[in-house]
Design an enzyme around this catalytic site. Sequence first.
Site, PDB file in Angstrom:
ATOM      1  N   SER A 292       0.854  -1.188   0.000  1.00  0.00           N
ATOM      2  CA  SER A 292       0.000   0.000   0.000  1.00  0.00           C
ATOM      3  C   SER A 292       0.886   1.233   0.000  1.00  0.00           C
ATOM      4  O   SER A 292       2.091   1.133   0.222  1.00  0.00           O
ATOM      5  CB  SER A 292      -0.877   0.021   1.259  1.00  0.00           C
ATOM      6  OG  SER A 292      -0.101   0.428   2.382  1.00  0.00           O
ATOM      7  N   ASP A 293       0.318   2.395  -0.222  1.00  0.00           N
ATOM      8  CA  ASP A 293       1.087   3.606   0.050  1.00  0.00           C
ATOM      9  C   ASP A 293       0.913   3.947   1.536  1.00  0.00           C
ATOM     10  O   ASP A 293       0.172   3.281   2.268  1.00  0.00           O
ATOM     11  CB  ASP A 293       0.677   4.769  -0.867  1.00  0.00           C
ATOM     12  CG  ASP A 293       1.803   5.810  -0.953  1.00  0.00           C
ATOM     13  OD1 ASP A 293       2.755   5.742  -0.146  1.00  0.00           O
ATOM     14  OD2 ASP A 293       1.735   6.704  -1.820  1.00  0.00           O
ATOM     15  N   TRP A 294       1.582   4.975   1.948  1.00  0.00           N
ATOM     16  CA  TRP A 294       1.645   5.345   3.359  1.00  0.00           C
ATOM     17  C   TRP A 294       0.226   5.596   3.910  1.00  0.00           C
ATOM     18  O   TRP A 294      -0.414   6.574   3.540  1.00  0.00           O
ATOM     19  CB  TRP A 294       2.502   6.605   3.491  1.00  0.00           C
ATOM     20  CG  TRP A 294       2.882   6.981   4.879  1.00  0.00           C
ATOM     21  CD1 TRP A 294       2.157   7.754   5.744  1.00  0.00           C
ATOM     22  CD2 TRP A 294       4.071   6.617   5.561  1.00  0.00           C
ATOM     23  NE1 TRP A 294       2.830   7.879   6.924  1.00  0.00           N
ATOM     24  CE2 TRP A 294       4.016   7.198   6.844  1.00  0.00           C
ATOM     25  CE3 TRP A 294       5.195   5.850   5.220  1.00  0.00           C
ATOM     26  CZ2 TRP A 294       5.038   7.047   7.779  1.00  0.00           C
ATOM     27  CZ3 TRP A 294       6.200   5.701   6.157  1.00  0.00           C
ATOM     28  CH2 TRP A 294       6.117   6.298   7.421  1.00  0.00           C
ATOM     29  N   ALA A 295      -0.235   4.669   4.734  1.00  0.00           N
ATOM     30  CA  ALA A 295      -1.563   4.786   5.365  1.00  0.00           C
ATOM     31  C   ALA A 295      -2.721   4.703   4.375  1.00  0.00           C
ATOM     32  O   ALA A 295      -3.856   5.023   4.729  1.00  0.00           O
ATOM     33  CB  ALA A 295      -1.681   6.075   6.186  1.00  0.00           C
ATOM     34  N   SER A 296      -2.453   4.278   3.168  1.00  0.00           N
ATOM     35  CA  SER A 296      -3.548   4.322   2.177  1.00  0.00           C
ATOM     36  C   SER A 296      -4.604   3.257   2.445  1.00  0.00           C
ATOM     37  O   SER A 296      -5.713   3.363   1.916  1.00  0.00           O
ATOM     38  CB  SER A 296      -3.022   4.231   0.744  1.00  0.00           C
ATOM     39  OG  SER A 296      -2.535   2.947   0.462  1.00  0.00           O
TER      40      SER A 296
END
Length: 772
Positions: A292-296
């Site tokens: 995932s992306d950061w906190a996505s």
Amino acid sequence: MAYLQPVEVQSIMSTKPSFQKPEGGKQPPQAFNSQTDESLDQRIATLLARMSLDEKIGQMVLGQPGDQAPVDALADHLRAGSIGAVINVVDRETVNELQRIAVEESRLGIPLLVGRDVIHGFQVVMPIPLGQAASFNPELVRAAARSAAEEAAATGVNWTYAPMVDVSRDPRWGRIAESLGEDPLLTADLAVAMVEGFQGTDLSADDAIAACVKHFAGYGASESGRDYATTNIPENELRNIYLPPFQACIDADVASVMTSFSDLDGVPATANDFLLKQVLRDEWGYEGFVVSDWASIQELTTHGLTADDRGAALAASSAGVDLEMATDTYSRYLAELVEAGSLPVEVIDQAVSRILRTKFQLGLFEQPYTADRSDRAESVRQRALDVARQAALQSMVLLKNDNEALPLDPDKTRSVAVIGPLADAAYEQLGTWIFDGDPGLSVTPLAGIRELLGKNSEIRHVPALATSRSRDTSQFAEAVAAARNSDVSILFLGEESILSGEAHSRADINLPGAQAELVSQVREAGKPVIAVILAGRPLTLSNVVDQLDAIIYAWHPGSMGGPAVADLLFGVESPSAKLPVSFPRVVGQIPIYYNQKRGGKPPSPTTVMHIDDIPVEAPQTSLGMTAFHLDTHYTPLFPFGHGLSYGRFEYSDLRLSAPAIPIGGSLGVSVTLKNSGRQAAEEVVQLYVNDPVASLTRPVRELKAYQRVHLQPGQSQTVNFELHSDALGFYGRSNRLLVEPGLFRLWVGGSVEAELGAEFQLLANPASGSER
Ligand code: BGC
């Protein structure tokens, strides 16, 4: 957040033995023996069979130390096997200690992925990716990534979050700096070069790091260029424009894929099973893992797709996101979801298998530790500096050069006024995403010019503005005096690093602060004025362009920007870069990109009228009913592919190998290129194609091939291309790849405005069919 300063890592290993690379590789002491002959699949299956559900989920979790010392923050999780990867730890001894705990103190001893954003260089910083794209030089881009990998791997980092391949048509978007521009082919080629550079030929080599192509997909199309905003991309455009660079990286065996933050047509990319299942796995057969992306994952709830973290974990894992970055929805909910029967355990098994595969491929089971490579550090750094200089040189675009204002003659230039906020800004020339970049290694333009000119010329340096944003004009008089008393003024303008990059979008992309006024005042001094513009995006230059004799667009050129720009200004080298993105005249033209559709009422120079020329009470239809803005021209200020040189390149004798080729065949295209100028120079020869009639409207031109050619003064060369009919394919109405027979046009030249053209026919080939 990821874009904050890197965590300062204390050396916590001083009292412990340092890790030397043992002869033949260290055998981790855990029960699992990775040094067997089992095939990779077998090794993965054997290990997986021994893992508890919690241990499996642990592999899907990326630990981040936040503000704490990494070992304090992560040790217990590592021992428990509840973390399989870490991010933002770049101290070799600390990384080794984290690996040691994972390998020696957890039940199964599985080593860690160690991730870091190595985006354009490491300690030595290369030009921003958009600048590298201007080189149109995959070999150079590959070398830049290779150098970055060598430096990064020495710290224990084994996984980078690059390349970013988000095709971007919007210079307001701060992350255009990280992109490779607006063209799918150029982006794909250079992204593949980066993957090859990072990963090398053998992922288990001690200087190779796993790459991660991002952000899947469509992130570059965020509305109004505002980072993280919604994207709406029809599937056909997604397939024809945005996806090809991803697919190229998949074909080049990129180790991982990162999802995008963005909401694509109503389904955020991090839970988008059309993208992550249908396209990535079913159509492309991808076997690497998805992060995932950061906190996505957690943000799926903010988007309004899921109600809470539990729902977010379910949506992302079911869609095929294998590893969660920054938030903890997986560690909190996946086990419970499996036990409740909401998530099949096979989904977990598959995700873990993919992650383990990369760890095996990296050779981490054989050698989890990073040896002390200080003996190589000097040569690695020198190589990186050399590549950085070459990359800076080939990334700087000569936008205009009236009356051959450039190059300056170092022997005749007795005095130079070096003016502007970015002439001597070691940090600012590095650009965005330089967590590990060392400004102490920067050679600034001022230093580069001083070095080149030596003692023979007087250099008057006046910053004039404290920053690019400053409106304080109190130093302008000094700048004007310096300009008046010097043979030439060189203005170093643009925007600081912080004005581009993640979450740093701009709505007004003129030169910020009082820089335009500075240009006007320096112009008044009556001497030639050269501008070198350092920026993370195309800026709108209409308000200054006419006052400048020459403009070099240097992007953020990295550590060696200074010597590179000095070499170009004083003609030691000729500029050879070309724009990887169109430069709008005014922000209202955005999106403006070269590979647009023709439309039903295309404008032409004879059909437009400027707002100032409209007669009073002019009837509605009298202005020409075509697709233009009344208050600006319909073309960009500088087009895609544009870039001048100190050579003078003439194109002639365009020849095709045949007037027609069958589908499945190739067309030979040759052109004669002559350098009729006085200086040796390199040209990027570009080949564009248009399909004038098709079952789906096609772009007015599309880049299909390019080549760098070096010519001495007076030298000519035949430049050859081979255009396979596959290059003429496109995703049609049913979103399947087609190659349609019919007439095609092509042009060869030094920019998208190339005039030398020809036509050929693509003939139906009953044997191969047209739909593939
Ligand atoms: C960015 C990614 C980056 C990640 C890790 C995110 O905010 O969008 O591109 O790789 O942080 O730092």
